[in-house]
Scaffold this motif. Sequence first.
Motif, PDB file in Angstrom:
ATOM      1  N   THR A 181       0.845  -1.202   0.000  1.00 34.76           N
ATOM      2  CA  THR A 181       0.000   0.000   0.000  1.00 34.76           C
ATOM      3  C   THR A 181       0.881   1.253   0.000  1.00 34.76           C
ATOM      4  O   THR A 181       0.627   2.219  -0.729  1.00 34.76           O
ATOM      5  N   ILE A 182       1.945   1.192   0.792  1.00 33.98           N
ATOM      6  CA  ILE A 182       2.843   2.356   0.858  1.00 33.98           C
ATOM      7  C   ILE A 182       3.583   2.521  -0.463  1.00 33.98           C
ATOM      8  O   ILE A 182       3.649   3.620  -1.035  1.00 33.98           O
TER       9      ILE A 182
ATOM     10  N   THR B  85      -2.042   3.431  -5.848  1.00 33.89           N
ATOM     11  CA  THR B  85      -3.144   3.075  -4.944  1.00 33.89           C
ATOM     12  C   THR B  85      -3.702   4.349  -4.344  1.00 33.89           C
ATOM     13  O   THR B  85      -2.950   5.202  -3.853  1.00 33.89           O
ATOM     14  N   SER B  86      -5.016   4.446  -4.333  1.00 34.11           N
ATOM     15  CA  SER B  86      -5.630   5.645  -3.817  1.00 34.11           C
ATOM     16  C   SER B  86      -6.689   5.309  -2.760  1.00 34.11           C
ATOM     17  O   SER B  86      -6.878   6.032  -1.802  1.00 34.11           O
ATOM     18  N   ARG B  87      -7.366   4.160  -2.974  1.00 34.86           N
ATOM     19  CA  ARG B  87      -8.381   3.717  -2.001  1.00 34.86           C
ATOM     20  C   ARG B  87      -7.938   2.384  -1.394  1.00 34.86           C
ATOM     21  O   ARG B  87      -7.548   1.469  -2.128  1.00 34.86           O
ATOM     22  N   VAL B  88      -7.986   2.311  -0.078  1.00 33.35           N
ATOM     23  CA  VAL B  88      -7.544   1.093   0.613  1.00 33.35           C
ATOM     24  C   VAL B  88      -8.776   0.524   1.329  1.00 33.35           C
ATOM     25  O   VAL B  88      -9.261   1.097   2.304  1.00 33.35           O
ATOM     26  N   ILE B  89      -9.271  -0.569   0.800  1.00 40.69           N
ATOM     27  CA  ILE B  89     -10.566  -1.107   1.249  1.00 40.69           C
ATOM     28  C   ILE B  89     -10.262  -2.314   2.139  1.00 40.69           C
ATOM     29  O   ILE B  89      -9.742  -3.336   1.669  1.00 40.69           O
ATOM     30  N   VAL B  90     -10.556  -2.174   3.425  1.00 40.34           N
ATOM     31  CA  VAL B  90     -10.021  -3.124   4.409  1.00 40.34           C
ATOM     32  C   VAL B  90     -11.161  -3.818   5.152  1.00 40.34           C
ATOM     33  O   VAL B  90     -12.122  -3.159   5.596  1.00 40.34           O
TER      34      VAL B  90
ATOM     35  N   VAL C 115       4.213  17.822   0.032  1.00 39.12           N
ATOM     36  CA  VAL C 115       2.993  17.564   0.814  1.00 39.12           C
ATOM     37  C   VAL C 115       3.246  16.303   1.629  1.00 39.12           C
ATOM     38  O   VAL C 115       3.816  15.323   1.118  1.00 39.12           O
ATOM     39  N   GLU C 116       2.850  16.338   2.883  1.00 38.74           N
ATOM     40  CA  GLU C 116       3.074  15.172   3.752  1.00 38.74           C
ATOM     41  C   GLU C 116       2.288  13.960   3.260  1.00 38.74           C
ATOM     42  O   GLU C 116       1.175  14.123   2.724  1.00 38.74           O
ATOM     43  N   PRO C 117       2.828  12.763   3.471  1.00 35.37           N
ATOM     44  CA  PRO C 117       2.014  11.582   3.175  1.00 35.37           C
ATOM     45  C   PRO C 117       0.775  11.621   4.068  1.00 35.37           C
ATOM     46  O   PRO C 117       0.878  11.849   5.274  1.00 35.37           O
ATOM     47  N   THR C 118      -0.370  11.420   3.442  1.00 36.20           N
ATOM     48  CA  THR C 118      -1.638  11.712   4.125  1.00 36.20           C
ATOM     49  C   THR C 118      -2.554  10.485   4.097  1.00 36.20           C
ATOM     50  O   THR C 118      -2.714   9.857   3.039  1.00 36.20           O
ATOM     51  N   ILE C 119      -3.122  10.174   5.263  1.00 37.95           N
ATOM     52  CA  ILE C 119      -4.086   9.060   5.317  1.00 37.95           C
ATOM     53  C   ILE C 119      -5.383   9.545   5.943  1.00 37.95           C
ATOM     54  O   ILE C 119      -5.380  10.176   7.009  1.00 37.95           O
TER      55      ILE C 119
ATOM     56  N   PHE D 267      -3.898  12.149  -7.610  1.00 38.57           N
ATOM     57  CA  PHE D 267      -2.530  12.158  -8.157  1.00 38.57           C
ATOM     58  C   PHE D 267      -1.562  12.795  -7.153  1.00 38.57           C
ATOM     59  O   PHE D 267      -0.810  13.711  -7.463  1.00 38.57           O
ATOM     60  N   GLY D 268      -1.614  12.311  -5.931  1.00 36.51           N
ATOM     61  CA  GLY D 268      -0.754  12.813  -4.873  1.00 36.51           C
ATOM     62  C   GLY D 268      -0.679  11.788  -3.759  1.00 36.51           C
ATOM     63  O   GLY D 268      -1.322  10.734  -3.824  1.00 36.51           O
ATOM     64  N   PRO D 269       0.081  12.106  -2.683  1.00 34.24           N
ATOM     65  CA  PRO D 269       0.341  11.114  -1.629  1.00 34.24           C
ATOM     66  C   PRO D 269      -0.802  11.030  -0.614  1.00 34.24           C
ATOM     67  O   PRO D 269      -0.612  11.317   0.575  1.00 34.24           O
ATOM     68  N   VAL D 270      -1.970  10.650  -1.085  1.00 35.76           N
ATOM     69  CA  VAL D 270      -3.162  10.638  -0.227  1.00 35.76           C
ATOM     70  C   VAL D 270      -3.842   9.277  -0.340  1.00 35.76           C
ATOM     71  O   VAL D 270      -4.200   8.845  -1.435  1.00 35.76           O
ATOM     72  N   LEU D 271      -4.038   8.636   0.818  1.00 40.92           N
ATOM     73  CA  LEU D 271      -4.699   7.324   0.854  1.00 40.92           C
ATOM     74  C   LEU D 271      -6.002   7.450   1.633  1.00 40.92           C
ATOM     75  O   LEU D 271      -6.037   8.091   2.691  1.00 40.92           O
TER      76      LEU D 271
END
Length: 485
Positions: free
Chosen positions: A274-275, A289-294, A369-373, A389-393
């Motif tokens: 994921t990372i 990966t943009s959406r993490v479905i858990v 931009v900080e890695p963002t969750i 299109f950026g570091p956002v999950l």
Amino acid sequence: MFEPQTFLNYIGGEWKSASSNLVEASMNPANRHETVGYIQKSTLDDLEEAVGAAKEAKMGWRKLSGPARGEFLFKAANQVEQRLDEIVEMMTREMGKTLPEAKGETARGVAILRYYAGEGMRSIGNVIPSTDDAALMFTSRAPLGVVGVITPWNFPVAIPIWKMAPALIYGNTVVFKPAQETSVTAALIMECFHAAGLPAGVINMVTGDGGLIGQAMADHPDIQGITFTGSNAVGKRVGQSALARGAKYQLEMGGKNPVIVARDADLDLAVDATISGGLKSTGQKCTATSRVIVHSEIYEAFKMKLLEKVQNIRLGSGFEAATWMGPLASENQFRTVLSYITKGVEEGGTLLCGGGKGLGRDLEAGYFVEPTIFENISSSMTIAQEEIFGPVLALIKVDSLEEAIQIANDVKFGLSASIFTRDISTMLTFMQDIDAGMVRINAESAGVELQAPFGGVKQSSSGSREQGQAAIEFYTDIKTIFVKA
Ligand SMILES: NC(=O)c1ccc[n+]([C@@H]2O[C@H](COP(=O)([O-])OP(=O)(O)OC[C@H]3O[C@@H](n4cnc5c(N)ncnc54)[C@H](O)[C@@H]3O)[C@@H](O)[C@H]2O)c1
Ligand SMILES: O=CCCC(=O)C(=O)O
């Protein structure tokens, strides 16, 4: 000290200034005060000259044998390989990705050139039994003619090469318009083609504004095929323009790629993927990966492992060995990503980490931009639907595989999708039911192999596939030949 140079258009085998006599600066996204180089601000006259050169060269090039065209591509591959370090450094300076990522991409460019050089030796048709026993019936492939290549900034070497190499090997001539943000890196690649000695006019590059040069390429009556990678909005326009005049087109556009973490997943593997899939290249891959479905049963354990690792990610210039994640590639991208983060909060998402600009050290000079969750994300929210299109999950909790796949498919895109599971029937259900061109099991959503077809379904793609042997479908027309003595 880095000294920015001026780079020219490449038309008819010569380096030429734009007829406007204007240049524009390409900037370093890790340090907005540093100019990487100057590129030509081309006009429609420059494009006309390039298309004219490609048109003039097309008969001579298509009449060369496939192996002879392949020889030129082998030489171009050798040139890129010899200048690898220089190209890698320019890519990092101009686009921001880290040196190891830039190196991997440039090496991929070399391998793609060699792959298509080899294609010049392979079959371009089939013999088909005719009902007439005195006849020979077979297919052959004919090039389209002049192909227009329009590319984005996120893979400034690999994407142009994976379009230009098949175009050339199958006998087309090329007019290339790179993204303005990475035109200096593109110019280095053109220098390699020039040094490889391709006949004048076979490959041409015109830099400049997409709305002007790119749109004129899509409209140009002497360009028989347009291959485009970029945003959905622009891609649709390019496709409509090409369709309106009967030209062939191929569009690779956005993604909103999901990873599903099933309840039996290897969580460490899923976290690392994921990372890597979501944040490498600062999330600026169409396959990111943009959406993490858990699954709810392992949601908390997965989340804690993910957060622990993401919080240790080091931001910085792609030139620093300690940097894991570089800047966004431009001010435009920086603003877009920050506005999506704001929207995520406004619509009720919970920020688990990141969410802001990179602060401290030298970060404020660049587009960091900080890695963002986020968590508490539902499928209808903007950040679960639109490509960032950026570091956002975005973490989305589900209670079953069926719900996970339904949410994964609940977007207009369908480029790449992955699942983490040890269960074969879960794998099979996913393979069958997921709407994606690239289906990945126990592997990250990003990562493309040059010898395999690449592309998406729904609005990610115009339906055709790039790379591997699939490329022949776009870059050629089939001729069915019936011969009777
Ligand atoms: N599916 C894929 O393979 C893939 C790969 C990489 C990037 N992308 C997509 O690319 C986007 C990011 O790239 P971008 O911001 O450079 O995209 P963009 O659409 O803004 O630009 C892409 C290219 O099109 C040109 N262009 C702009 N306006 C044009 C017009 N009116 N007519 C013709 N050409 C025009 C640009 O100058 C650039 O060269 C993301 O949406 C991403 O998903 C997709
Ligand atoms: O951005 C699109 C290309 C993605 C890619 O090449 C990869 O995931 O490796």
